[in-house]
Scaffold this motif. Structure first.
Motif, PDB file in Angstrom:
ATOM      1  N   ARG A  23      -9.299  13.629  16.104  1.00 42.44           N
ATOM      2  CA  ARG A  23      -8.243  13.379  15.124  1.00 42.44           C
ATOM      3  C   ARG A  23      -8.714  12.445  14.019  1.00 42.44           C
ATOM      4  NH1 ARG A  23      -3.561  15.351  17.033  1.00 42.44           N
ATOM      5  NH2 ARG A  23      -3.359  15.542  19.275  1.00 42.44           N
ATOM      6  N   PHE A  24      -9.477  11.455  14.393  1.00 42.27           N
ATOM      7  CA  PHE A  24      -9.951  10.476  13.426  1.00 42.27           C
ATOM      8  C   PHE A  24     -10.797  11.146  12.350  1.00 42.27           C
ATOM      9  CE2 PHE A  24     -13.261   7.493  12.084  1.00 42.27           C
ATOM     10  CZ  PHE A  24     -12.459   6.552  11.460  1.00 42.27           C
ATOM     11  N   HIS A  25     -11.674  12.058  12.746  1.00 41.29           N
ATOM     12  CA  HIS A  25     -12.532  12.730  11.770  1.00 41.29           C
ATOM     13  C   HIS A  25     -11.735  13.694  10.897  1.00 41.29           C
ATOM     14  CE1 HIS A  25     -16.104  10.918  13.375  1.00 41.29           C
ATOM     15  NE2 HIS A  25     -15.797  11.345  14.594  1.00 41.29           N
ATOM     16  N   LEU A  26     -10.718  14.343  11.468  1.00 43.34           N
ATOM     17  CA  LEU A  26      -9.848  15.193  10.662  1.00 43.34           C
ATOM     18  C   LEU A  26      -9.122  14.367   9.608  1.00 43.34           C
ATOM     19  CD1 LEU A  26      -8.286  17.466  13.439  1.00 43.34           C
ATOM     20  CD2 LEU A  26      -9.968  18.144  11.721  1.00 43.34           C
ATOM     21  N   TYR A  27      -8.621  13.213  10.025  1.00 46.55           N
ATOM     22  CA  TYR A  27      -7.906  12.336   9.095  1.00 46.55           C
ATOM     23  C   TYR A  27      -8.844  11.812   8.005  1.00 46.55           C
ATOM     24  CZ  TYR A  27      -5.248   8.400   7.301  1.00 46.55           C
ATOM     25  OH  TYR A  27      -4.603   7.521   6.472  1.00 46.55           O
ATOM     26  N   GLN A  28      -9.991  11.314   8.405  1.00 47.75           N
ATOM     27  CA  GLN A  28     -10.937  10.748   7.449  1.00 47.75           C
ATOM     28  C   GLN A  28     -11.443  11.812   6.475  1.00 47.75           C
ATOM     29  OE1 GLN A  28     -14.435   8.987   9.168  1.00 47.75           O
ATOM     30  NE2 GLN A  28     -14.644   7.557   7.471  1.00 47.75           N
ATOM     31  N   GLY A  29     -11.725  12.995   6.963  1.00 50.15           N
ATOM     32  CA  GLY A  29     -12.138  14.083   6.080  1.00 50.15           C
ATOM     33  C   GLY A  29     -11.038  14.472   5.112  1.00 50.15           C
ATOM     34  N   GLY A  30      -9.799  14.494   5.598  1.00 53.61           N
ATOM     35  CA  GLY A  30      -8.662  14.812   4.734  1.00 53.61           C
ATOM     36  C   GLY A  30      -8.489  13.800   3.614  1.00 53.61           C
ATOM     37  N   VAL A  31      -8.597  12.515   3.944  1.00 51.76           N
ATOM     38  CA  VAL A  31      -8.457  11.470   2.921  1.00 51.76           C
ATOM     39  C   VAL A  31      -9.588  11.564   1.897  1.00 51.76           C
ATOM     40  CG1 VAL A  31      -8.431   8.986   2.510  1.00 51.76           C
ATOM     41  CG2 VAL A  31      -7.198   9.907   4.441  1.00 51.76           C
ATOM     42  N   THR A  32     -10.797  11.808   2.359  1.00 45.71           N
ATOM     43  CA  THR A  32     -11.943  11.898   1.447  1.00 45.71           C
ATOM     44  C   THR A  32     -11.792  13.083   0.491  1.00 45.71           C
ATOM     45  OG1 THR A  32     -13.374  10.907   3.122  1.00 45.71           O
ATOM     46  CG2 THR A  32     -14.446  12.064   1.324  1.00 45.71           C
ATOM     47  N   ILE A  33     -11.450  14.245   1.020  1.00 47.67           N
ATOM     48  CA  ILE A  33     -11.291  15.424   0.169  1.00 47.67           C
ATOM     49  C   ILE A  33     -10.096  15.251  -0.768  1.00 47.67           C
ATOM     50  CG2 ILE A  33     -10.825  17.910   0.174  1.00 47.67           C
ATOM     51  CD1 ILE A  33     -12.386  18.012   2.834  1.00 47.67           C
ATOM     52  N   TYR A  34      -9.033  14.613  -0.298  1.00 53.29           N
ATOM     53  CA  TYR A  34      -7.873  14.329  -1.140  1.00 53.29           C
ATOM     54  C   TYR A  34      -8.290  13.449  -2.323  1.00 53.29           C
ATOM     55  CZ  TYR A  34      -2.858  13.681  -2.008  1.00 53.29           C
ATOM     56  OH  TYR A  34      -1.602  13.704  -2.548  1.00 53.29           O
ATOM     57  N   GLY A  35      -9.087  12.428  -2.045  1.00 54.54           N
ATOM     58  CA  GLY A  35      -9.586  11.562  -3.114  1.00 54.54           C
ATOM     59  C   GLY A  35     -10.458  12.315  -4.102  1.00 54.54           C
ATOM     60  N   LEU A  36     -11.297  13.208  -3.605  1.00 51.38           N
ATOM     61  CA  LEU A  36     -12.144  14.016  -4.493  1.00 51.38           C
ATOM     62  C   LEU A  36     -11.293  14.928  -5.379  1.00 51.38           C
ATOM     63  CD1 LEU A  36     -15.047  14.934  -2.055  1.00 51.38           C
ATOM     64  CD2 LEU A  36     -15.164  13.404  -4.030  1.00 51.38           C
ATOM     65  N   CYS A  37     -10.224  15.478  -4.826  1.00 48.21           N
ATOM     66  CA  CYS A  37      -9.332  16.325  -5.621  1.00 48.21           C
ATOM     67  C   CYS A  37      -8.631  15.519  -6.713  1.00 48.21           C
ATOM     68  CB  CYS A  37      -8.292  16.993  -4.727  1.00 48.21           C
ATOM     69  SG  CYS A  37      -8.963  18.294  -3.701  1.00 48.21           S
ATOM     70  N   VAL A  38      -8.209  14.313  -6.386  1.00 47.84           N
ATOM     71  CA  VAL A  38      -7.578  13.462  -7.398  1.00 47.84           C
ATOM     72  C   VAL A  38      -8.585  13.129  -8.496  1.00 47.84           C
ATOM     73  CG1 VAL A  38      -6.520  11.191  -7.799  1.00 47.84           C
ATOM     74  CG2 VAL A  38      -5.840  12.546  -5.825  1.00 47.84           C
ATOM     75  N   LEU A  39      -9.839  12.902  -8.131  1.00 48.13           N
ATOM     76  CA  LEU A  39     -10.880  12.668  -9.125  1.00 48.13           C
ATOM     77  C   LEU A  39     -11.079  13.879 -10.040  1.00 48.13           C
ATOM     78  CD1 LEU A  39     -13.688  10.857  -7.093  1.00 48.13           C
ATOM     79  CD2 LEU A  39     -12.397   9.914  -8.998  1.00 48.13           C
ATOM     80  N   CYS A  40     -10.873  15.071  -9.503  1.00 51.82           N
ATOM     81  CA  CYS A  40     -11.089  16.297 -10.282  1.00 51.82           C
ATOM     82  C   CYS A  40      -9.914  16.668 -11.184  1.00 51.82           C
ATOM     83  CB  CYS A  40     -11.370  17.464  -9.342  1.00 51.82           C
ATOM     84  SG  CYS A  40     -12.948  17.333  -8.496  1.00 51.82           S
ATOM     85  N   LEU A  41      -8.755  16.080 -10.987  1.00 52.10           N
ATOM     86  CA  LEU A  41      -7.586  16.462 -11.789  1.00 52.10           C
ATOM     87  C   LEU A  41      -7.796  16.303 -13.298  1.00 52.10           C
ATOM     88  CD1 LEU A  41      -4.533  15.369  -9.637  1.00 52.10           C
ATOM     89  CD2 LEU A  41      -5.024  17.638 -10.517  1.00 52.10           C
ATOM     90  N   PRO A  42      -8.420  15.231 -13.794  1.00 51.89           N
ATOM     91  CA  PRO A  42      -8.617  15.151 -15.255  1.00 51.89           C
ATOM     92  C   PRO A  42      -9.556  16.220 -15.796  1.00 51.89           C
ATOM     93  CG  PRO A  42      -8.928  12.992 -14.268  1.00 51.89           C
ATOM     94  CD  PRO A  42      -8.812  13.978 -13.152  1.00 51.89           C
ATOM     95  N   LEU A  68      -1.656  11.204  11.293  1.00 51.64           N
ATOM     96  CA  LEU A  68      -1.400   9.774  11.090  1.00 51.64           C
ATOM     97  C   LEU A  68      -0.627   9.125  12.238  1.00 51.64           C
ATOM     98  CD1 LEU A  68      -1.763   7.376   9.206  1.00 51.64           C
ATOM     99  CD2 LEU A  68       0.346   8.041   8.069  1.00 51.64           C
ATOM    100  N   SER A  69       0.477   9.708  12.640  1.00 45.15           N
ATOM    101  CA  SER A  69       1.286   9.064  13.689  1.00 45.15           C
ATOM    102  C   SER A  69       0.540   9.003  15.021  1.00 45.15           C
ATOM    103  CB  SER A  69       2.618   9.793  13.857  1.00 45.15           C
ATOM    104  OG  SER A  69       2.381  11.138  14.200  1.00 45.15           O
TER     105      SER A  69
END
Length: 163
Positions: A23-42, A68-69
């Motif tokens: 679960r920890f790796h799924l969560y950490q991977g999700g947060v990292t990819i989410y951050g990369l997507c936010v970086l790509c929005l502009p 998360l829970s």
């Protein structure tokens, strides 16, 4: 985004139940990819590119929030999960309350929202990197829980009824 988030919450929760996935790796991977997507929005210049980014955002949001829970329960234990969840909700609320006005202020001062997206994406990626320190903290917590469990006592009370 809502449709992909709904689908991914179900899929990633099922994946988290399998012993092959942590679960920890799924969560950490999700947060990292989410951050990369936010970086790509502009960088998105068409509707199709924005749509693709939001589909990936929905998928990773499901990976993050679905785990998360259960991660809070795993990290804090069942006796402190309510307090930990309260802290998470508090800090999430504070960041939502401060984040939007701060993003607007940054856009007003800098003339563009690009820096705001880059900052938000960098914070998410930094947060995903910081939570990798959990592996070092977890061992200390397990040792503390072992000594704590020996100190627990069972209190038995007997009630007598007189007729």
């Amino acid at each position: 985004m809502a449709i992909t988030s709904f689908i991914s919450r179900n899929v990633f929760c099922k994946l988290g139940d399998l012993r092959y996935f942590k679960r920890f790796h799924l969560y950490q991977g999700g947060v990292t990819i989410y951050g990369l997507c936010v970086l790509c929005l502009p960088l998105a210049r068409s509707f199709t590119s924005v749509l693709a980014i939001f589909i990936v955002l929905g998928l990773t949001e499901g990976a993050m929030l679905g785990q998360l829970s259960l991660l809070v329960l795993e990290c804090c234990g069942k006796h402190k999960v309510n307090q930990a969840w309260g802290y998470i909700i508090f800090f999430t609320g504070v960041s939502f309350g401060i984040g939007s006005p701060m993003a607007g202020l940054m856009a007003d001062k800098l003339g563009s929202y690009n820096v705001t997206f880059y900052t938000a994406g960098a914070i998410l990626i930094a947060g995903a990197s910081i939570i990798s320190l959990k592996a070092f903290v977890k061992q200390q917590t397990e040792d503390a829980e072992e000594t704590e469990s020996y100190d627990e006592e069972l209190l038995v009370t007997e009630k007598l009824t007189v007729v």
